[in-house]
Design an enzyme around this catalytic site. Sequence first.
Site, PDB file in Angstrom:
ATOM      1  N   ASN A 138      10.183  -7.029  -7.395  1.00 57.41           N
ATOM      2  CA  ASN A 138       8.869  -6.777  -7.972  1.00 57.41           C
ATOM      3  C   ASN A 138       8.343  -8.106  -8.470  1.00 57.41           C
ATOM      4  O   ASN A 138       8.897  -8.669  -9.407  1.00 57.41           O
ATOM      5  CB  ASN A 138       8.994  -5.766  -9.129  1.00 57.41           C
ATOM      6  CG  ASN A 138       7.679  -5.543  -9.841  1.00 57.41           C
ATOM      7  OD1 ASN A 138       6.624  -5.886  -9.326  1.00 57.41           O
ATOM      8  ND2 ASN A 138       7.744  -4.974 -11.032  1.00 57.41           N
ATOM      9  N   GLY A 139       7.305  -8.616  -7.837  1.00 59.74           N
ATOM     10  CA  GLY A 139       6.743  -9.879  -8.297  1.00 59.74           C
ATOM     11  C   GLY A 139       6.153 -10.707  -7.173  1.00 59.74           C
ATOM     12  O   GLY A 139       5.827 -10.182  -6.105  1.00 59.74           O
TER      13      GLY A 139
ATOM     14  N   CYS B  29       5.034  -2.730  -7.595  1.00 58.10           N
ATOM     15  CA  CYS B  29       6.326  -2.254  -7.105  1.00 58.10           C
ATOM     16  C   CYS B  29       7.168  -1.682  -8.236  1.00 58.10           C
ATOM     17  O   CYS B  29       7.042  -2.096  -9.384  1.00 58.10           O
ATOM     18  CB  CYS B  29       7.130  -3.409  -6.490  1.00 58.10           C
ATOM     19  SG  CYS B  29       6.347  -4.102  -5.042  1.00 58.10           S
TER      20      CYS B  29
ATOM     21  N   TYR C 123      -2.377  -0.839 -18.355  1.00 62.05           N
ATOM     22  CA  TYR C 123      -2.636   0.107 -17.276  1.00 62.05           C
ATOM     23  C   TYR C 123      -1.427   0.491 -16.422  1.00 62.05           C
ATOM     24  O   TYR C 123      -1.241   1.643 -16.084  1.00 62.05           O
ATOM     25  CB  TYR C 123      -3.732  -0.447 -16.359  1.00 62.05           C
ATOM     26  CG  TYR C 123      -3.909   0.298 -15.076  1.00 62.05           C
ATOM     27  CD1 TYR C 123      -4.558   1.541 -15.059  1.00 62.05           C
ATOM     28  CD2 TYR C 123      -3.411  -0.206 -13.876  1.00 62.05           C
ATOM     29  CE1 TYR C 123      -4.722   2.247 -13.882  1.00 62.05           C
ATOM     30  CE2 TYR C 123      -3.565   0.495 -12.694  1.00 62.05           C
ATOM     31  CZ  TYR C 123      -4.216   1.714 -12.693  1.00 62.05           C
ATOM     32  OH  TYR C 123      -4.368   2.412 -11.536  1.00 62.05           O
TER      33      TYR C 123
ATOM     34  N   GLY D 206       3.822   2.134  -6.846  1.00 64.33           N
ATOM     35  CA  GLY D 206       3.678   1.788  -5.430  1.00 64.33           C
ATOM     36  C   GLY D 206       3.791   3.022  -4.564  1.00 64.33           C
ATOM     37  O   GLY D 206       4.808   3.711  -4.609  1.00 64.33           O
TER      38      GLY D 206
END
Lengths: 505, 505, 505, 505
Positions: B116-117, B7, B275, B33
């Site tokens: 986000n998480g 996200c 990445y 995302g």
Amino acid sequence: MSVRDHCGIVGIFNHPEAARLTYFGLHALQHRGQESAGIVTATYDEARDRRVMPTHRDFGLVLDVFSDHDLFRSKLLGEAAIGHTRYSTSGATDNPANIQPFVVHYQEGNLALAHNGNLSNGRSIREDLVAKGTLFNSSSDSELILHLVAQSREQGAIPRIIDALHQCRGAFSLVMLTDDALIAVRDSNGFRPLALGRLEREDGGVAYCVASETCAFDIIGATYVRDVAPGEILVIDREGLDRVERAGDRTAEGFHGVCLPRDHGVNQCVFEYVYFSRPDSKIFGAMVDKVRRKIGKALAHDAPPPVPDEGEKRPIVIAVPDSSNTATLGYVTECRKLGHDVRYEIGLIRNHYVGRTFISPGQDAREMKVRTKFNPVEGLLKDRIVVMVDDSIVRGTTAKQLVKMVRAAGAKEVHFRSAAPPVISPCFYGMDFPTETELLANQYDRDVEKMGAWLGVNSLAYVSVDGMMAAVREASGSDGFCNACFTSNYPVPVERGVEKEENEW
Amino acid sequence: MSVRDHCGIVGIFNHPEAARLTYFGLHALQHRGQESAGIVTATYDEARDRRVMPTHRDFGLVLDVFSDHDLFRSKLLGEAAIGHTRYSTSGATDNPANIQPFVVHYQEGNLALAHNGNLSNGRSIREDLVAKGTLFNSSSDSELILHLVAQSREQGAIPRIIDALHQCRGAFSLVMLTDDALIAVRDSNGFRPLALGRLEREDGGVAYCVASETCAFDIIGATYVRDVAPGEILVIDREGLDRVERAGDRTAEGFHGVCLPRDHGVNQCVFEYVYFSRPDSKIFGAMVDKVRRKIGKALAHDAPPPVPDEGEKRPIVIAVPDSSNTATLGYVTECRKLGHDVRYEIGLIRNHYVGRTFISPGQDAREMKVRTKFNPVEGLLKDRIVVMVDDSIVRGTTAKQLVKMVRAAGAKEVHFRSAAPPVISPCFYGMDFPTETELLANQYDRDVEKMGAWLGVNSLAYVSVDGMMAAVREASGSDGFCNACFTSNYPVPVERGVEKEENEW
Amino acid sequence: MSVRDHCGIVGIFNHPEAARLTYFGLHALQHRGQESAGIVTATYDEARDRRVMPTHRDFGLVLDVFSDHDLFRSKLLGEAAIGHTRYSTSGATDNPANIQPFVVHYQEGNLALAHNGNLSNGRSIREDLVAKGTLFNSSSDSELILHLVAQSREQGAIPRIIDALHQCRGAFSLVMLTDDALIAVRDSNGFRPLALGRLEREDGGVAYCVASETCAFDIIGATYVRDVAPGEILVIDREGLDRVERAGDRTAEGFHGVCLPRDHGVNQCVFEYVYFSRPDSKIFGAMVDKVRRKIGKALAHDAPPPVPDEGEKRPIVIAVPDSSNTATLGYVTECRKLGHDVRYEIGLIRNHYVGRTFISPGQDAREMKVRTKFNPVEGLLKDRIVVMVDDSIVRGTTAKQLVKMVRAAGAKEVHFRSAAPPVISPCFYGMDFPTETELLANQYDRDVEKMGAWLGVNSLAYVSVDGMMAAVREASGSDGFCNACFTSNYPVPVERGVEKEENEW
Amino acid sequence: MSVRDHCGIVGIFNHPEAARLTYFGLHALQHRGQESAGIVTATYDEARDRRVMPTHRDFGLVLDVFSDHDLFRSKLLGEAAIGHTRYSTSGATDNPANIQPFVVHYQEGNLALAHNGNLSNGRSIREDLVAKGTLFNSSSDSELILHLVAQSREQGAIPRIIDALHQCRGAFSLVMLTDDALIAVRDSNGFRPLALGRLEREDGGVAYCVASETCAFDIIGATYVRDVAPGEILVIDREGLDRVERAGDRTAEGFHGVCLPRDHGVNQCVFEYVYFSRPDSKIFGAMVDKVRRKIGKALAHDAPPPVPDEGEKRPIVIAVPDSSNTATLGYVTECRKLGHDVRYEIGLIRNHYVGRTFISPGQDAREMKVRTKFNPVEGLLKDRIVVMVDDSIVRGTTAKQLVKMVRAAGAKEVHFRSAAPPVISPCFYGMDFPTETELLANQYDRDVEKMGAWLGVNSLAYVSVDGMMAAVREASGSDGFCNACFTSNYPVPVERGVEKEENEW
């Protein structure tokens, strides 16, 4: 740069999954046109006892136009197919009737056509046809060819097609589908690329394919046979296949062909090498990647990097991704060979989620579009002498934004290098260039210093026409190229009107 | 590699074009995302005489979700906004109720949240809430936080939020919007990145912004101030702005903050460097590009290129574009410094027109998907020793296809180098990894030789954990990282069930 | 009954809101075709300095095709327009190229056409054109007319149109638009209706309009002037308007016309009265409502209600809504005059939310479709002798379902009365009938008893051909009617092949 | 008239095609709400080993929302289902979260709800819930009920539901689905209808169903058992079915029920008879068609037709189709019995292709909307005395347009008769009426003469409240009706704020 792609064409003959392979071929050619896509197949409809040409085409990317995979199972049947992705060079862009391939029914049966190019005598052909009572369904040059075929006095599909093409001038790489054959054509100048490939089928049979670029062969596992020759009308049919099979040598060529007269010599588009084609494609006899690398090397000679002051860090060279990556690598290699201490770096990151059609909301749309597409890598550029290499400069508007961004990221100096000479003339052979006055070089009377000042760079330099052409000749082993956009030497006369008219009604 | 992004979150405070800037910020974070996108603003509705939070969100790319630009003029009004792009790590993917940001109305007014998480105690929080009669509208962890806020016994939005976040464990970078404030939060481990930026308005005012990565600041012309600290609950409101203004120093910080207890130290996700994040972003205190280059150098030490036989051409090193480009550049530079005669080349061309959601028709879908995305540059690879560098190897399925393609293009030998150690354990802190048994390293008991045999390479080698961590530490100047996916050292205990359950109902 | 509507056409000349009025006219004619809709206007494009014909057309109801009202403000400009709603009687239904109006560009400029009908010599015209090298874009008869115009040796748009129409046989009511004129045409038989109307503009000017039915005039406030005569080619242009104005009498007619030869007399479609046209329309010189009432009265004579046993409650008469409502009222009135004690009741409720295109999921689709459309009023029918009146019986499948439903609702007896004679022959003049063998009357050799048994009724009776024709003649004051579907007396010979061929390719 | 429909609800228990039958039931109830539609089923998901409630719902007509018939085969599985069509009476109309049925997961498992009505204490319930920290996902009253269930201190789904409903006041007919049972509820006043039906399955089993109107039973072949009683909470579950089966008598009722206290007596909505319900439905113990006929007869007494002058043709009576057709038939019958020489005619044709959502382009939108929907039958009305009967008059705007059209068609006199008394007060029990001041009767102080003048009629007359109520009582055999909209006698007190607040945020 801001030249928009034109068209990609594909054809497959003698494969049970002709449409699906064409679909993948179109994916590989998506960079040649993102406005619309279409596939036509030739098959026999048992229920209606006749030959038919199922068709699916629409505005959008290949991915979206063919999102319903049932199409390949239930509709686009048959062992021959042609496909088209398009950015039109003439013809109204919002008229669905302009989406190729075109399909018609006429005296000899069905006929489909996919076209990459631009007829230079399209206007007079249209006037002749109108005078004979011909109705037009699109504003595209390509429809003219179909009418010429239908109105030909020859008998049989192939003789009619040959007759029709003898009347056309200008740029046309074509794939056509009759009920029995796939026909591949390049105009006698060979402006646009078209290659022939061969595909071993799982059942031991052999299929043939043609495509604008060989990257379309790679995706379907076909092998490159040769280019369709400038002026060649190549007929791929069952009879030809039989000859191949009888020869017992699959590399033998059994297909009939006819050659159009070469009135103006061979004039292959050098801009295909410079920008249009993919680096992993072989066109006009050479890998694009290799040509670009050589042009990059020529650029090192014609437009070397600045020499830094004593104690200054060495300059870094960055490409405008992705189209100038290979030329930049060649440039850096040659610069170092010539004794310049420079280093290749990735200094601009490209956001691939926004495509050609992205329109930014708000007042500062143009600037935001560039910022959405590219972002400099700040740590890398800070306090450095930066050499930016782009494949070419057309209007210069994007280049100007990029320079501004690189400066804002802290670059001490920005030097711009173009791996093509200044663009000074529009193209009438299939590329969609801005008008003559919009070209940066023409806005400043080709005064490179003034152009550089407008771009906001410390120095601007271009590869020379000679340097570029020497690199192209060496890599391709050929001498027949059109470079009119850099030199104004137009190999084929263009009718008045073709330059300006959008044939929309 | 096949880890899917998670996200991206953005927030803007005190800017008249808050929603439009958030839109651009989301574009920059699109790589985090591609499943859905949304923006919520906070404004005052005169007609209804109350504070409201206009919302627009849908499945799709940012470009498509906000294709109607009128939204910015007529609906998403207000000077504060938050936005979210998502690939969910838990929660059903086809339920529109799971699209963030979430917006609710409760005792204290409106509240919006973008997350986000992944909460490591989400299951027990949910069970507690259910037992209290709480209804759930989504299967997302993020909704839990909203219920905790609404059910808190504290008074006032901020005290409730602080109270709620004290009950959460695991990975959570958040932006929240109340009727008066923008709140930015990072869990005490700091698993996911979140940075604070400042934007000079044209009218002389100053706006503040937060974003997962700093590339979102670049696109809107904001400057990086600092990271939100692990465990920090930062309240950006009018009062704080006033303090900044009174200080007469715009770089002064006037915002209140609260710190969550650091139970497990700082554990920032090393995979963000490997990445996830864009190379042009600064996260965890370092430019991603710089970290990757250093890891590439470490790879040169841990996994050097093969030494060619006498008379053999020098090996060429190619990156799997685009995520491993920088590491590959670092690798080549260091290899040459170590005396290996190798050359950086662009050997794989990536087709950016097909995105994550591309599904290929037909039986051979997986292979065709890779072939549609990547194509080798044939002339370059033919008869050469090729070293391929990828950022990491997860399942190995794409790598295997790429190796096959490079061999088919004529490579004499293929050597694979991974700029991350073998992935051996799933992530419970916000990344969507395959299950443990699907990981290539686990399928072959971490036997690199067997793994290489399956990939079909002449040699396979990885950077070591130590090598990678040293590079990360050096580049970032920090020591607080989570590398559980490479080491199984999980810094925060995970509840049974979180591992496997999709909380869909 | 199951005959599907065919086409509705409208044209407006000399009104600043021509397209918007056409839109309303199409709404009024929606019952004549729900498959597609389109509008073309004629205007002058200043930017391009030429006459253009903006066009909008698509599959769907008028409401959906023109849901974007901006079309009327920004695109469909001009003071002349034509429109079309369609259910095609030949031509493939899923080919967008078949959506009318057609627009072409040819020697004389632009030309648009909207067609209601079916050429009986379409096949031979097509063959002639194909032999001359003509390409076809649609499989529609209507395109033939355009080619004939373009290929005519006459000079000028009007002479060419006249020349082309002299070559056409069969059924064609047309509106055509040239750059200067609106042309209204009826074939010499007058198979399909077409009326001329006049509309007073707010600014004092006068506009003229034509439409398939006069209900299209009512909706825009126009008044009926007269029918376009069978064989008339009426040219409505500026010159004619000037003559009207000079005459100082707005009811004067200033328009030029040409008459096609009447080879077969006048043969207006009686089925338009029976079913197709709206009851509030005037066609062929009479209000449809009035004709239907008279047919209902004739039905009372030819097919009286059953006489109940002593002590039995009087029979109730119910219509199959809505198409047979008026005939049923006439039937009841006349029955009572004839001494039958019956009462008109509303015994079937029609659900108007499901249209022609409704497809029911599941096995019992046909039955569920009828049940979704109609529901009996239970309390009313219980234990009663019920006389059901429908406008006609074609296949009988819907009638059979309705009878079953009425019985299930408790009706003691069900007597079916058809306000048209048995349908025994297909139509080749513009109606889409089932094939000859599918017609109920043909399945039982026109044995009314057997037909009634299949329908499940206590009695079945039809109005006689003589009874119907007497009513039609009396109401309309005319004698020129085609009743081939009831009598097999085809007034115009039909080419072999027209009967069966779908001209799809 | 301009009252918009509200909601229709359906439920099915113990049928393998529960969702498909619900779909047909919703079609039959489409007139009760055209804004959105949804279906929820209860089933067991083997893959996930738990009870689930698959859901499909969207904005649009039933036909469009469920156009993908695969839904019934692959998603909406299970033997129990509920469905909802909606025009909301509170709650924002463009928020997808407001589309019913609602589905939640809570302590006792899954729970779905479909609601027709309006809580009169919704505001205070919401305030209580907010104070307890409850988050709201919609602005709908119906969500309140779900929270009350989830927060109840009772144990087990049924006891919680009973507890929750004891806290609700006002109008609520509900169908609810638990993992094991279908629950049907009517508030103690019985404001909105709800009926119980029984359906014999092909395999010999028996299914039970509930629906707002019995026309939903007819479409699926179910038989009416009885109304759900005012205040009844009826639990249809496996246990109850077993009791039915054990009883060996399918008409036996084995289901448990609970009764809510009847604080205000029975108050069924008389407007359901006047306008809302379909004539082919049985509600509140009587066929709607029968009640309307009786009201029409009462109207003949209260508001007779004008007596024509000597020599004048007899007046014709026309209905405003389709809602007043039956009342008009009753009116004409009774008028004739009373000695008035009048005749029933079909004088207005309704175009059913344009629905509630039709918006006309241009300035004169309102007038054109009416003209698009209705057209007078000219020949019939010319020079006649016309009596128009409508079911009721609310704002009067449509009536005014219709009168104008009938006059323009040549009517000599227009007399308007309303089959309901003047509407003088808004409804707070589930109907969406204009505000008090918008009602025609209130704009002219209930002065019928002035109202008639505004409408432009020669005379205006209404059925009296007493006349209407006598008819309703006689036809239904019941005395428990709410007629507050005609009398201002509100049976249940309404909280301040419910009248005006749109609970949107």
